[in-house]
Write a protein that holds these residues in place. Structure first.
Motif, PDB file in Angstrom:
ATOM      1  N   ASP A   1     -73.982-106.804 -56.312  1.00  0.00           N
ATOM      2  CA  ASP A   1     -73.692-107.666 -55.170  1.00  0.00           C
ATOM      3  C   ASP A   1     -74.910-107.706 -54.257  1.00  0.00           C
ATOM      4  O   ASP A   1     -75.603-106.695 -54.085  1.00  0.00           O
ATOM      5  N   PHE A   2     -75.142-108.881 -53.665  1.00  0.00           N
ATOM      6  CA  PHE A   2     -76.257-109.065 -52.745  1.00  0.00           C
ATOM      7  C   PHE A   2     -75.764-109.711 -51.466  1.00  0.00           C
ATOM      8  O   PHE A   2     -74.945-110.623 -51.489  1.00  0.00           O
ATOM      9  N   ASP A   3     -76.291-109.217 -50.352  1.00  0.00           N
ATOM     10  CA  ASP A   3     -76.096-109.832 -49.047  1.00  0.00           C
ATOM     11  C   ASP A   3     -77.491-110.296 -48.650  1.00  0.00           C
ATOM     12  O   ASP A   3     -78.338-109.471 -48.291  1.00  0.00           O
ATOM     13  N   GLY A   4     -77.743-111.595 -48.787  1.00  0.00           N
ATOM     14  CA  GLY A   4     -79.118-112.082 -48.656  1.00  0.00           C
ATOM     15  C   GLY A   4     -79.906-111.560 -49.853  1.00  0.00           C
ATOM     16  O   GLY A   4     -79.472-111.676 -50.989  1.00  0.00           O
ATOM     17  N   ASP A   5     -81.046-110.937 -49.597  1.00  0.00           N
ATOM     18  CA  ASP A   5     -81.853-110.356 -50.674  1.00  0.00           C
ATOM     19  C   ASP A   5     -81.636-108.856 -50.815  1.00  0.00           C
ATOM     20  O   ASP A   5     -82.314-108.194 -51.597  1.00  0.00           O
ATOM     21  N   ILE A   6     -80.699-108.307 -50.064  1.00  0.00           N
ATOM     22  CA  ILE A   6     -80.439-106.864 -50.060  1.00  0.00           C
ATOM     23  C   ILE A   6     -79.259-106.540 -50.979  1.00  0.00           C
ATOM     24  O   ILE A   6     -78.189-107.141 -50.867  1.00  0.00           O
ATOM     25  N   GLU A   7     -79.468-105.580 -51.869  1.00  0.00           N
ATOM     26  CA  GLU A   7     -78.368-105.134 -52.724  1.00  0.00           C
ATOM     27  C   GLU A   7     -77.318-104.453 -51.851  1.00  0.00           C
ATOM     28  O   GLU A   7     -77.628-103.560 -51.072  1.00  0.00           O
ATOM     29  N   SER A   8     -76.050-104.877 -52.011  1.00  0.00           N
ATOM     30  CA  SER A   8     -74.986-104.321 -51.184  1.00  0.00           C
ATOM     31  C   SER A   8     -73.926-103.567 -51.982  1.00  0.00           C
ATOM     32  O   SER A   8     -73.023-102.971 -51.409  1.00  0.00           O
ATOM     33  N   GLY A   9     -74.027-103.598 -53.294  1.00  0.00           N
ATOM     34  CA  GLY A   9     -73.080-102.871 -54.122  1.00  0.00           C
ATOM     35  C   GLY A   9     -73.330-103.127 -55.586  1.00  0.00           C
ATOM     36  O   GLY A   9     -74.022-104.074 -55.952  1.00  0.00           O
ATOM     37  N   ARG A  10     -72.769-102.244 -56.401  1.00  0.00           N
ATOM     38  CA  ARG A  10     -72.878-102.418 -57.846  1.00  0.00           C
ATOM     39  C   ARG A  10     -71.771-101.641 -58.516  1.00  0.00           C
ATOM     40  O   ARG A  10     -71.133-100.795 -57.920  1.00  0.00           O
ATOM     41  N   GLY A  11     -71.550-101.957 -59.773  1.00  0.00           N
ATOM     42  CA  GLY A  11     -70.515-101.284 -60.539  1.00  0.00           C
ATOM     43  C   GLY A  11     -70.349-101.971 -61.874  1.00  0.00           C
ATOM     44  O   GLY A  11     -71.279-102.586 -62.392  1.00  0.00           O
ATOM     45  N   SER A  12     -69.146-101.879 -62.428  1.00  0.00           N
ATOM     46  CA  SER A  12     -68.866-102.512 -63.712  1.00  0.00           C
ATOM     47  C   SER A  12     -67.734-103.522 -63.541  1.00  0.00           C
ATOM     48  O   SER A  12     -66.948-103.435 -62.605  1.00  0.00           O
ATOM     49  N   TYR A  13     -67.693-104.494 -64.451  1.00  0.00           N
ATOM     50  CA  TYR A  13     -66.636-105.491 -64.419  1.00  0.00           C
ATOM     51  C   TYR A  13     -66.022-105.628 -65.806  1.00  0.00           C
ATOM     52  O   TYR A  13     -66.625-105.269 -66.809  1.00  0.00           O
ATOM     53  N   GLU A  14     -64.803-106.147 -65.818  1.00  0.00           N
ATOM     54  CA  GLU A  14     -64.088-106.364 -67.064  1.00  0.00           C
ATOM     55  C   GLU A  14     -63.256-107.627 -66.911  1.00  0.00           C
ATOM     56  O   GLU A  14     -62.570-107.808 -65.906  1.00  0.00           O
ATOM     57  N   VAL A  15     -63.326-108.506 -67.895  1.00  0.00           N
ATOM     58  CA  VAL A  15     -62.437-109.659 -67.943  1.00  0.00           C
ATOM     59  C   VAL A  15     -61.315-109.266 -68.896  1.00  0.00           C
ATOM     60  O   VAL A  15     -61.548-109.048 -70.081  1.00  0.00           O
ATOM     61  N   ARG A  16     -60.120-109.140 -68.366  1.00  0.00           N
ATOM     62  CA  ARG A  16     -58.977-108.677 -69.155  1.00  0.00           C
ATOM     63  C   ARG A  16     -58.372-109.828 -69.962  1.00  0.00           C
ATOM     64  O   ARG A  16     -58.565-110.996 -69.626  1.00  0.00           O
ATOM     65  N   PRO A  17     -57.645-109.508 -71.021  1.00  0.00           N
ATOM     66  CA  PRO A  17     -57.048-110.562 -71.860  1.00  0.00           C
ATOM     67  C   PRO A  17     -56.154-111.528 -71.094  1.00  0.00           C
ATOM     68  O   PRO A  17     -56.027-112.686 -71.484  1.00  0.00           O
ATOM     69  N   ASP A  18     -55.570-111.089 -69.973  1.00  0.00           N
ATOM     70  CA  ASP A  18     -54.720-111.975 -69.171  1.00  0.00           C
ATOM     71  C   ASP A  18     -55.534-112.848 -68.221  1.00  0.00           C
ATOM     72  O   ASP A  18     -54.987-113.610 -67.441  1.00  0.00           O
ATOM     73  N   GLY A  19     -56.877-112.741 -68.278  1.00  0.00           N
ATOM     74  CA  GLY A  19     -57.753-113.561 -67.446  1.00  0.00           C
ATOM     75  C   GLY A  19     -58.148-112.929 -66.126  1.00  0.00           C
ATOM     76  O   GLY A  19     -58.993-113.473 -65.424  1.00  0.00           O
ATOM     77  N   GLN A  20     -57.558-111.792 -65.769  1.00  0.00           N
ATOM     78  CA  GLN A  20     -57.956-111.133 -64.518  1.00  0.00           C
ATOM     79  C   GLN A  20     -59.381-110.619 -64.643  1.00  0.00           C
ATOM     80  O   GLN A  20     -59.779-110.100 -65.678  1.00  0.00           O
ATOM     81  N   LEU A  21     -60.144-110.785 -63.563  1.00  0.00           N
ATOM     82  CA  LEU A  21     -61.495-110.244 -63.480  1.00  0.00           C
ATOM     83  C   LEU A  21     -61.407-109.000 -62.613  1.00  0.00           C
ATOM     84  O   LEU A  21     -61.005-109.082 -61.444  1.00  0.00           O
ATOM     85  N   CYS A  22     -61.739-107.845 -63.183  1.00  0.00           N
ATOM     86  CA  CYS A  22     -61.576-106.569 -62.482  1.00  0.00           C
ATOM     87  C   CYS A  22     -62.931-105.912 -62.261  1.00  0.00           C
ATOM     88  O   CYS A  22     -63.781-105.906 -63.155  1.00  0.00           O
TER      89      CYS A  22
END
Length: 126
Positions: free
Chosen positions: A61-82
């Protein structure tokens, strides 16, 4: 909020004129959209931010040019983005998209846990 933005962006990207197949999420054999390699602009309670989805299942994640967060993501079979932030005190947050993107590519996304809504759209050519 960055998690919500990403989910919203992923849905908005599906509506853009790209070769990514979009199918109903409840179909047993449906292909699920992946935001891998894309950057989304997210509009929510914290203002406008950006989220980059890496092809390795990580996000930044970026706020302007500054990194504001990071982690992992998963698109689940039901379409939810987690999203699961690297911050050990933060839990996983999942988002669903609502309706179709508007004429400018903005999609509304809702956080499953509390109903918070955001808007997101893919950044083309970034």
């Amino acid at each position: 909020m960055r998690l919500a933005l990403l989910a919203c962006l992923a849905l908005a990207a599906c509506a853009q004129e790209v070769d990514t197949p979009v199918v109903e999420s409840d179909a047993a054999d449906a292909e699920v959209f992946s935001p891998a390699g894309m950057t989304f602009e997210v509009e929510g309670e914290e203002g406008v931010t950006r989220t980059y989805f890496g092809p390795d299942g990580t996000y930044i994640d970026f706020d302007g040019d500054i990194e504001s967060g990071r982690g992992s993501y998963e698109v689940r079979p039901d379409g939810q983005l987690c999203f699961t932030p690297d911050d050990p005190d933060a839990g996983t947050a999942c988002w669903t998209n609502e309706g179709e993107p508007d004429a400018d590519g903005w999609m509304t996304s809702r956080r499953v846990s509390d109903g918070l809504t955001i808007r997101a759209r893919p950044i083309i050519g970034d």
